[in-house]
Design a protein around this motif. Structure first.
Motif, PDB file in Angstrom:
ATOM      1  N   LYS A   1       0.830  -1.219   0.000  1.00 52.48           N
ATOM      2  CA  LYS A   1       0.000   0.000   0.000  1.00 52.48           C
ATOM      3  C   LYS A   1       0.863   1.267   0.000  1.00 52.48           C
ATOM      4  CE  LYS A   1      -4.098   0.195   0.286  1.00 52.48           C
ATOM      5  NZ  LYS A   1      -4.997   0.328  -0.897  1.00 52.48           N
ATOM      6  N   LYS A   2       2.107   1.151   0.495  1.00 54.47           N
ATOM      7  CA  LYS A   2       3.006   2.320   0.488  1.00 54.47           C
ATOM      8  C   LYS A   2       3.548   2.584  -0.913  1.00 54.47           C
ATOM      9  CE  LYS A   2       4.842   1.097   5.002  1.00 54.47           C
ATOM     10  NZ  LYS A   2       5.988   0.379   5.563  1.00 54.47           N
ATOM     11  N   HIS A   3       3.427   1.605  -1.809  1.00 57.27           N
ATOM     12  CA  HIS A   3       4.085   1.714  -3.114  1.00 57.27           C
ATOM     13  C   HIS A   3       3.147   1.803  -4.303  1.00 57.27           C
ATOM     14  CE1 HIS A   3       7.435   0.363  -0.615  1.00 57.27           C
ATOM     15  NE2 HIS A   3       8.188   0.970  -1.511  1.00 57.27           N
ATOM     16  N   THR A   4       1.840   1.747  -4.061  1.00 55.86           N
ATOM     17  CA  THR A   4       0.917   1.850  -5.193  1.00 55.86           C
ATOM     18  C   THR A   4      -0.437   2.393  -4.751  1.00 55.86           C
ATOM     19  OG1 THR A   4      -0.032   0.687  -7.087  1.00 55.86           O
ATOM     20  CG2 THR A   4       0.009  -0.524  -5.012  1.00 55.86           C
ATOM     21  N   LYS A   5      -1.109   3.042  -5.699  1.00 58.95           N
ATOM     22  CA  LYS A   5      -2.475   3.525  -5.426  1.00 58.95           C
ATOM     23  C   LYS A   5      -3.511   2.543  -5.963  1.00 58.95           C
ATOM     24  CE  LYS A   5      -1.670   8.499  -5.263  1.00 58.95           C
ATOM     25  NZ  LYS A   5      -0.243   8.623  -5.614  1.00 58.95           N
ATOM     26  N   LEU A   6      -3.046   1.494  -6.641  1.00 60.51           N
ATOM     27  CA  LEU A   6      -3.984   0.516  -7.210  1.00 60.51           C
ATOM     28  C   LEU A   6      -4.733  -0.208  -6.088  1.00 60.51           C
ATOM     29  CD1 LEU A   6      -1.672  -1.081  -9.937  1.00 60.51           C
ATOM     30  CD2 LEU A   6      -3.501   0.591 -10.294  1.00 60.51           C
ATOM     31  N   PRO A   7      -5.990  -0.578  -6.319  1.00 63.65           N
ATOM     32  CA  PRO A   7      -6.726  -1.307  -5.295  1.00 63.65           C
ATOM     33  C   PRO A   7      -6.091  -2.677  -5.019  1.00 63.65           C
ATOM     34  CG  PRO A   7      -8.077  -0.997  -7.284  1.00 63.65           C
ATOM     35  CD  PRO A   7      -6.795  -0.271  -7.514  1.00 63.65           C
ATOM     36  N   VAL A   8      -5.986  -2.997  -3.759  1.00 58.85           N
ATOM     37  CA  VAL A   8      -5.405  -4.277  -3.340  1.00 58.85           C
ATOM     38  C   VAL A   8      -6.533  -5.180  -2.847  1.00 58.85           C
ATOM     39  CG1 VAL A   8      -3.811  -5.408  -1.742  1.00 58.85           C
ATOM     40  CG2 VAL A   8      -3.205  -3.190  -2.742  1.00 58.85           C
ATOM     41  N   ILE A   9      -6.633  -6.335  -3.477  1.00 62.99           N
ATOM     42  CA  ILE A   9      -7.762  -7.238  -3.228  1.00 62.99           C
ATOM     43  C   ILE A   9      -7.236  -8.581  -2.724  1.00 62.99           C
ATOM     44  CG2 ILE A   9      -9.744  -8.404  -4.284  1.00 62.99           C
ATOM     45  CD1 ILE A   9      -9.851  -6.133  -6.340  1.00 62.99           C
ATOM     46  N   ILE A  10      -7.774  -9.019  -1.602  1.00 63.25           N
ATOM     47  CA  ILE A  10      -7.360 -10.315  -1.069  1.00 63.25           C
ATOM     48  C   ILE A  10      -8.059 -11.429  -1.863  1.00 63.25           C
ATOM     49  CG2 ILE A  10      -7.321 -11.806   0.978  1.00 63.25           C
ATOM     50  CD1 ILE A  10      -5.593  -9.376   1.340  1.00 63.25           C
ATOM     51  N   PHE A  11      -7.237 -12.373  -2.295  1.00 59.69           N
ATOM     52  CA  PHE A  11      -7.704 -13.535  -3.058  1.00 59.69           C
ATOM     53  C   PHE A  11      -7.297 -14.742  -2.201  1.00 59.69           C
ATOM     54  CE2 PHE A  11      -6.284 -16.360  -6.755  1.00 59.69           C
ATOM     55  CZ  PHE A  11      -7.556 -16.820  -7.041  1.00 59.69           C
ATOM     56  N   PRO A  12      -8.100 -15.017  -1.166  1.00 57.91           N
ATOM     57  CA  PRO A  12      -7.575 -15.850  -0.074  1.00 57.91           C
ATOM     58  C   PRO A  12      -7.583 -17.350  -0.376  1.00 57.91           C
ATOM     59  CG  PRO A  12      -9.850 -15.254   0.367  1.00 57.91           C
ATOM     60  CD  PRO A  12      -9.492 -14.613  -0.950  1.00 57.91           C
ATOM     61  N   GLY A  13      -6.483 -17.988  -0.009  1.00 60.24           N
ATOM     62  CA  GLY A  13      -6.438 -19.442  -0.056  1.00 60.24           C
ATOM     63  C   GLY A  13      -6.996 -20.001   1.236  1.00 60.24           C
ATOM     64  N   ASP A  14      -7.016 -19.141   2.257  1.00 57.58           N
ATOM     65  CA  ASP A  14      -7.504 -19.582   3.557  1.00 57.58           C
ATOM     66  C   ASP A  14      -7.959 -18.371   4.377  1.00 57.58           C
ATOM     67  OD1 ASP A  14      -7.910 -21.911   5.233  1.00 57.58           O
ATOM     68  OD2 ASP A  14      -6.536 -20.905   6.604  1.00 57.58           O
ATOM     69  N   VAL A  15      -8.747 -18.638   5.422  1.00 58.34           N
ATOM     70  CA  VAL A  15      -9.303 -17.575   6.264  1.00 58.34           C
ATOM     71  C   VAL A  15      -8.197 -16.706   6.871  1.00 58.34           C
ATOM     72  CG1 VAL A  15     -10.704 -17.152   8.334  1.00 58.34           C
ATOM     73  CG2 VAL A  15     -11.274 -19.066   6.818  1.00 58.34           C
ATOM     74  N   SER A  16      -7.070 -17.319   7.200  1.00 54.54           N
ATOM     75  CA  SER A  16      -5.995 -16.584   7.876  1.00 54.54           C
ATOM     76  C   SER A  16      -5.409 -15.478   7.002  1.00 54.54           C
ATOM     77  CB  SER A  16      -4.886 -17.550   8.293  1.00 54.54           C
ATOM     78  OG  SER A  16      -4.333 -18.123   7.136  1.00 54.54           O
ATOM     79  N   GLN A  17      -5.686 -15.505   5.710  1.00 56.27           N
ATOM     80  CA  GLN A  17      -5.116 -14.481   4.817  1.00 56.27           C
ATOM     81  C   GLN A  17      -5.960 -13.211   4.747  1.00 56.27           C
ATOM     82  OE1 GLN A  17      -4.093 -16.380   1.005  1.00 56.27           O
ATOM     83  NE2 GLN A  17      -3.519 -18.182   2.144  1.00 56.27           N
ATOM     84  N   ILE A  18      -7.081 -13.205   5.429  1.00 54.87           N
ATOM     85  CA  ILE A  18      -7.944 -12.015   5.386  1.00 54.87           C
ATOM     86  C   ILE A  18      -7.344 -10.921   6.265  1.00 54.87           C
ATOM     87  CG2 ILE A  18     -10.236 -11.106   5.957  1.00 54.87           C
ATOM     88  CD1 ILE A  18     -11.354 -13.911   5.330  1.00 54.87           C
ATOM     89  N   THR A  19      -7.136  -9.755   5.666  1.00 55.45           N
ATOM     90  CA  THR A  19      -6.625  -8.621   6.443  1.00 55.45           C
ATOM     91  C   THR A  19      -7.338  -7.328   6.041  1.00 55.45           C
ATOM     92  OG1 THR A  19      -4.745  -7.136   6.749  1.00 55.45           O
ATOM     93  CG2 THR A  19      -4.669  -8.547   4.810  1.00 55.45           C
ATOM     94  N   ASP A  20      -7.587  -6.554   7.050  1.00 58.61           N
ATOM     95  CA  ASP A  20      -8.254  -5.269   6.922  1.00 58.61           C
ATOM     96  C   ASP A  20      -7.424  -4.226   6.182  1.00 58.61           C
ATOM     97  OD1 ASP A  20     -10.631  -4.365   7.620  1.00 58.61           O
ATOM     98  OD2 ASP A  20     -10.109  -3.691   9.631  1.00 58.61           O
ATOM     99  N   LYS A  21      -6.144  -4.512   6.008  1.00 60.58           N
ATOM    100  CA  LYS A  21      -5.243  -3.532   5.385  1.00 60.58           C
ATOM    101  C   LYS A  21      -5.506  -3.413   3.876  1.00 60.58           C
ATOM    102  CE  LYS A  21      -2.441  -2.842   9.032  1.00 60.58           C
ATOM    103  NZ  LYS A  21      -3.405  -3.094  10.082  1.00 60.58           N
TER     104      LYS A  21
END
Ligand code: 1GP
Length: 241
Positions: A68-88
């Motif tokens: 997020k510090k290096h791009t303005k592009l939207p960052v989308i979680i494509f999770p392989g598992d629940v643990s990969q979900i982050t609010d960031k």
């Protein structure tokens, strides 16, 4: 408020094609973020997907924060598992593996994730995830213990996508699997695009501009590429704005 979905719809209305770069936290070193994103930001990339089949806890969150510090592009979680979900991140693909018959990946993991999503700002995007056989066993097949749909059974693939749309899914993702030998066939993309109204994402095994253009010309609204960039960052030079 995030507008990831509205922006995707707007791009489609304006006939703009979308390109998501998939970063697997398990294979990507955080020291490379600066160099990698210099290339990403000069390219036609429109979205960043983050996710992998096997990623340790917290690794995704740290990586997303750095990206997020290096791009303005939207960052989308494509999770392989629940643990990969982050609010960031900005959004989450809330994937249901509708090609398979493993209840864990149809609804189980989703229930497990609710405590993490309760106070989140993430834009949650209900996504039908359709795994299609692509010449070899892929990580999605192995991890989810589901059978992909036979690539020659275009009717079955199309009906699966349509059923997902009628269930209310907001996006449809045709997946050949990471590093697939064969990308999704153009006839399949054409047929599915013809049947559904929701945005169509296509990924797996796309390694060059010709394959990317084939997918767009067949009707993919968004293409996802991961392995080709992992193997050769100079591919970004072919994709300059
Ligand atoms: C995998 O569709 C994505 O989930 C991207 O696949 O790594 O083969 O580009 P590749």
């Amino acid at each position: 408020m995030n507008n990831v979905y509205i922006d995707i719809q707007r791009s489609i209305l304006n006939s703009e094609k979308l390109l998501a770069v998939l970063i697997d936290p398990d294979k990507f070193s955080i020291e490379n973020v600066t160099r990698f994103f210099k290339k990403v930001n000069k390219s036609i990339t429109t979205h960043i997907f983050i996710g992998g089949s096997t990623v340790e806890d917290n690794v995704t969150e740290v990586l997303v924060s750095e990206i997020k510090k290096h791009t303005k592009l939207p960052v989308i979680i494509f999770p392989g598992d629940v643990s990969q979900i982050t609010d960031k991140a900005d959004a989450l693909l809330f994937l249901s593996l509708i090609s398979g018959r493993n209840p864990e990946y149809l609804i189980g993991k989703h229930i497990e994730s609710i405590s993490r999503l309760k106070n989140t700002n993430l834009e949650v995007l209900s996504t039908g995830y359709v795994l299609i056989e692509s010449g070899k066993q892929t990580a999605v097949e192995r991890v989810t213990k589901t059978q992909p749909i036979d690539r020659s059974n275009i009717q079955r693939i199309t009906d699966t996508a349509k059923a997902g749309e009628l269930l209310g899914m907001k996006l449809m993702y045709l997946e050949a699997g990471s590093g697939a030998l064969n990308p999704i066939a153009t006839e399949t993309i054409v047929k599915v695009k013809d049947e559904i109204q929701i945005p169509l994402i296509v990924g797996g095994g796309i390694k060059n501009i010709k394959q990317l253009e084939n997918a767009y010309n067949s009707g993919a609204d968004m293409v996802v590429i991961g392995t080709a960039f992992e193997e050769c960052e100079s591919f970004f030079d072919d994709l300059r704005k």
